[in-house]
Design a protein around this motif. Structure first.
Motif, PDB file in Angstrom:
ATOM      1  N   ILE A   1       0.851  -1.196   0.000  1.00 58.99           N
ATOM      2  CA  ILE A   1       0.000   0.000   0.000  1.00 58.99           C
ATOM      3  C   ILE A   1       0.883   1.241   0.000  1.00 58.99           C
ATOM      4  O   ILE A   1       1.805   1.359   0.807  1.00 58.99           O
ATOM      5  N   ASP A   2       0.592   2.145  -0.931  1.00 60.07           N
ATOM      6  CA  ASP A   2       1.411   3.350  -1.051  1.00 60.07           C
ATOM      7  C   ASP A   2       0.591   4.433  -1.738  1.00 60.07           C
ATOM      8  O   ASP A   2      -0.401   4.142  -2.427  1.00 60.07           O
ATOM      9  N   GLY A   3       1.004   5.675  -1.587  1.00 60.80           N
ATOM     10  CA  GLY A   3       0.276   6.796  -2.156  1.00 60.80           C
ATOM     11  C   GLY A   3       0.869   7.284  -3.462  1.00 60.80           C
ATOM     12  O   GLY A   3       2.047   7.096  -3.737  1.00 60.80           O
ATOM     13  N   LYS A   4       0.008   7.927  -4.284  1.00 58.57           N
ATOM     14  CA  LYS A   4       0.447   8.505  -5.560  1.00 58.57           C
ATOM     15  C   LYS A   4      -0.353   9.765  -5.843  1.00 58.57           C
ATOM     16  O   LYS A   4      -1.584   9.761  -5.730  1.00 58.57           O
TER      17      LYS A   4
ATOM     18  N   GLY B   1      -5.605  21.729  -5.031  1.00 58.99           N
ATOM     19  CA  GLY B   1      -4.382  21.004  -5.332  1.00 58.99           C
ATOM     20  C   GLY B   1      -4.651  19.724  -6.092  1.00 58.99           C
ATOM     21  O   GLY B   1      -5.807  19.334  -6.316  1.00 58.99           O
ATOM     22  N   ALA B   2      -3.589  19.055  -6.498  1.00 59.53           N
ATOM     23  CA  ALA B   2      -3.720  17.777  -7.193  1.00 59.53           C
ATOM     24  C   ALA B   2      -4.264  16.720  -6.233  1.00 59.53           C
ATOM     25  O   ALA B   2      -3.971  16.749  -5.035  1.00 59.53           O
ATOM     26  N   ILE B   3      -5.067  15.798  -6.757  1.00 57.97           N
ATOM     27  CA  ILE B   3      -5.602  14.739  -5.896  1.00 57.97           C
ATOM     28  C   ILE B   3      -4.502  13.728  -5.584  1.00 57.97           C
ATOM     29  O   ILE B   3      -3.583  13.506  -6.383  1.00 57.97           O
ATOM     30  N   HIS B   4      -4.585  13.148  -4.406  1.00 54.99           N
ATOM     31  CA  HIS B   4      -3.613  12.147  -3.961  1.00 54.99           C
ATOM     32  C   HIS B   4      -4.373  10.867  -3.669  1.00 54.99           C
ATOM     33  O   HIS B   4      -5.350  10.869  -2.914  1.00 54.99           O
ATOM     34  N   MET B   5      -3.934   9.758  -4.268  1.00 57.53           N
ATOM     35  CA  MET B   5      -4.608   8.467  -4.128  1.00 57.53           C
ATOM     36  C   MET B   5      -3.734   7.504  -3.326  1.00 57.53           C
ATOM     37  O   MET B   5      -2.508   7.503  -3.463  1.00 57.53           O
ATOM     38  N   VAL B   6      -4.375   6.682  -2.496  1.00 61.09           N
ATOM     39  CA  VAL B   6      -3.695   5.584  -1.826  1.00 61.09           C
ATOM     40  C   VAL B   6      -4.075   4.304  -2.564  1.00 61.09           C
ATOM     41  O   VAL B   6      -5.262   4.000  -2.720  1.00 61.09           O
ATOM     42  N   ASN B   7      -3.069   3.564  -3.049  1.00 65.04           N
ATOM     43  CA  ASN B   7      -3.294   2.383  -3.871  1.00 65.04           C
ATOM     44  C   ASN B   7      -2.839   1.114  -3.164  1.00 65.04           C
ATOM     45  O   ASN B   7      -1.877   1.137  -2.397  1.00 65.04           O
ATOM     46  N   ALA B   8      -3.530   0.019  -3.455  1.00 66.20           N
ATOM     47  CA  ALA B   8      -3.147  -1.300  -2.949  1.00 66.20           C
ATOM     48  C   ALA B   8      -2.805  -2.199  -4.126  1.00 66.20           C
ATOM     49  O   ALA B   8      -3.577  -2.298  -5.086  1.00 66.20           O
ATOM     50  N   TRP B   9      -1.648  -2.856  -4.052  1.00 69.13           N
ATOM     51  CA  TRP B   9      -1.139  -3.686  -5.142  1.00 69.13           C
ATOM     52  C   TRP B   9      -0.821  -5.089  -4.630  1.00 69.13           C
ATOM     53  O   TRP B   9      -0.112  -5.233  -3.631  1.00 69.13           O
ATOM     54  N   ALA B  10      -1.360  -6.110  -5.283  1.00 70.51           N
ATOM     55  CA  ALA B  10      -1.076  -7.499  -4.931  1.00 70.51           C
ATOM     56  C   ALA B  10       0.137  -7.952  -5.728  1.00 70.51           C
ATOM     57  O   ALA B  10       0.042  -8.163  -6.947  1.00 70.51           O
TER      58      ALA B  10
ATOM     59  N   HIS C   1       2.443   2.411 -10.111  1.00 78.34           N
ATOM     60  CA  HIS C   1       2.569   3.858 -10.280  1.00 78.34           C
ATOM     61  C   HIS C   1       3.361   4.219 -11.534  1.00 78.34           C
ATOM     62  O   HIS C   1       2.948   5.108 -12.304  1.00 78.34           O
ATOM     63  N   TRP C   2       4.480   3.559 -11.758  1.00 79.10           N
ATOM     64  CA  TRP C   2       5.304   3.855 -12.929  1.00 79.10           C
ATOM     65  C   TRP C   2       4.551   3.538 -14.215  1.00 79.10           C
ATOM     66  O   TRP C   2       4.593   4.309 -15.185  1.00 79.10           O
ATOM     67  N   VAL C   3       3.844   2.411 -14.233  1.00 84.96           N
ATOM     68  CA  VAL C   3       3.094   2.016 -15.427  1.00 84.96           C
ATOM     69  C   VAL C   3       1.952   3.001 -15.696  1.00 84.96           C
ATOM     70  O   VAL C   3       1.695   3.373 -16.849  1.00 84.96           O
TER      71      VAL C   3
ATOM     72  N   HIS D   1       7.012  -3.114  -5.708  1.00 83.03           N
ATOM     73  CA  HIS D   1       6.246  -3.410  -6.916  1.00 83.03           C
ATOM     74  C   HIS D   1       5.120  -2.393  -7.106  1.00 83.03           C
ATOM     75  O   HIS D   1       4.711  -2.123  -8.236  1.00 83.03           O
ATOM     76  N   VAL D   2       4.595  -1.850  -5.992  1.00 78.20           N
ATOM     77  CA  VAL D   2       3.535  -0.861  -6.122  1.00 78.20           C
ATOM     78  C   VAL D   2       4.042   0.374  -6.859  1.00 78.20           C
ATOM     79  O   VAL D   2       3.289   1.045  -7.580  1.00 78.20           O
ATOM     80  N   GLU D   3       5.327   0.681  -6.710  1.00 77.43           N
ATOM     81  CA  GLU D   3       5.921   1.797  -7.441  1.00 77.43           C
ATOM     82  C   GLU D   3       6.277   1.404  -8.864  1.00 77.43           C
ATOM     83  O   GLU D   3       5.963   2.119  -9.822  1.00 77.43           O
TER      84      GLU D   3
END
Length: 373
Positions: free
Chosen positions: A109-112, A123-132, A307-309, A301-303
């Motif tokens: 779990i990490d933010g983007k 401001g820009a929206i900030h999302m918290v994402n979960a990656w399996a 996020h990178w993709v 991997h979440v990054e």
């Protein structure tokens, strides 16, 4: 995996607009947008252009009572769509996808920040994402409230996820007792990075390992694991991890219901200089040094895989969707498209080229959508 439930769920979305004033069906607009994202469209103008070019194909599956919407209509519909409802559709669909292969392994779990969503008055929206990491799919995301931060958004995101038996990894921002307890209540385990924002805990861990290194010039058997990374562009990296399960000596960590504490040292050598970084972790289950080191690598991997993709293959940071809920809903739609593309193993291509493939080949697009096998 079956994508038919996704199409059914999209068509069942509740429309927030006044029916008498609507000439376009909400589900059809969302479905056309999803197809456009799969085929390489990144903004409302390109989504409209794609829909016009594929109008004959869409009419085989959709009613299109008002024809193809304009780019302003696509924008307006997504700006009005309830983001909570759309997120629930996404997370429920992901659970359907995983029903035959229960989720396991690391959930990172990490933010983007969606940088292009910054407007004149907000401001820009900030999302918290979960990656399996093991399944290789996005599990869900949640927008961070403008007057809050990730600490309040993470528990709310966890409430939406089915993570029983998984190891949830978080950086130091997520190292909070409330979040740790929430993970344990979900029948999952945690691996949390510890920094000075948890001063007492961080001091206890650093003092413990400083004492261990001072009194153990040679590591005790089983306490340390070393991993060497292949040289890349003249850079060499070595990671070392130490663990202990002697929680009786660590009252602060014990109060977090931790069963393992760990120190990870990264040594990086370039032709001109060398650097060393030490990070500390707590885990709610007994883990070996090798398991901790592997989990800390999988957290990124979440990054690297999400996020990178999103930025490189979907140009998310350049998206200028700003009206209403448009930026948040479009971010969810991108993750739906990403998961569809990630689950395809027939084409050994990156996400960007798979998007091109969908645009070039109806057969490949139909395969991604689950309309043909």
């Amino acid at each position: 995996m079956s994508q038919i439930p996704l199409l059914d769920r999209i068509m069942q979305l509740k429309d927030p607009r006044q029916p008498a004033k609507c000439s376009h069906d909400l589900g059809e607009v969302v479905f056309m947008t999803t197809c456009a994202l799969l085929c390489g469209a990144d903004d409302w103008n390109s989504i409209e252009f794609f829909a016009h070019e594929r109008e004959d194909w869409f009419r085989q599956y959709l009613q299109l009572p008002g024809g193809i919407p304009s780019h302003d209509t696509f924008n307006r519909v997504f700006s009005l769509l309830d983001p909570l409802q759309f997120r629930e559709l996404f997370t429920t669909w992901v659970q359907d996808v995983l029903i035959d292969t229960p989720l396991s392994g690391v959930v990172a779990i990490d933010g983007k920040t969606v940088r292009g969503s910054r407007g004149r008055h907000h401001g820009a929206i900030h999302m918290v994402n979960a990656w399996a990491s093991e399944a290789g799919i996005a599990l869900g995301q949640l927008k961070v409230d403008a007057k809050s931060n990730e600490i309040t958004a993470i528990p709310a995101l966890l409430d939406t996820l089915a993570i029983k038996g998984c190891l949830v990894t978080l950086d130091a921002m997520g190292c909070q007792k409330r979040i740790a307890n929430k993970i344990l209540k979900k029948d999952a385990d945690y691996l949390l990075a510890v920094k000075s924002n948890q001063r007492k805990l961080h001091s206890e861990l650093s003092d413990y390992f400083d004492g261990y290194w001072a009194t153990h010039p040679e590591d005790a058997p089983g306490s340390c694991f070393i991993a060497e990374d292949a040289s890349v562009h003249g850079r060499q990296e070595q990671r070392r991890c130490w663990v202990t399960h002697a929680m009786e000596e660590l009252p602060a960590a014990s109060s977090w219901q931790a069963k393992t504490i760990a120190a990870v040292q990264l040594d990086r050598q370039t032709p001109h200089k060398g650097t060393t970084l030490i990070r500390y972790f707590i885990a709610s289950k007994v883990m070996t040094a090798e398991e901790v080191l592997q989990a800390t690598r999988q957290h990124w991997h979440v990054e690297n895989k999400l996020h990178w993709v999103l930025d490189v293959a979907f140009s998310e940071d350049h998206s200028r969707a700003r009206q209403g809920y448009a930026a948040e809903n479009l971010a969810t739609a991108r993750q739906i498209a990403l998961n569809l593309l990630k689950q395809d193993t027939t084409a050994k291509l990156g996400i960007k080229n798979k998007r091109k493939g969908c645009g070039w080949s109806d057969r490949y697009l139909f395969h991604i959508l689950g309309l043909i096998k």
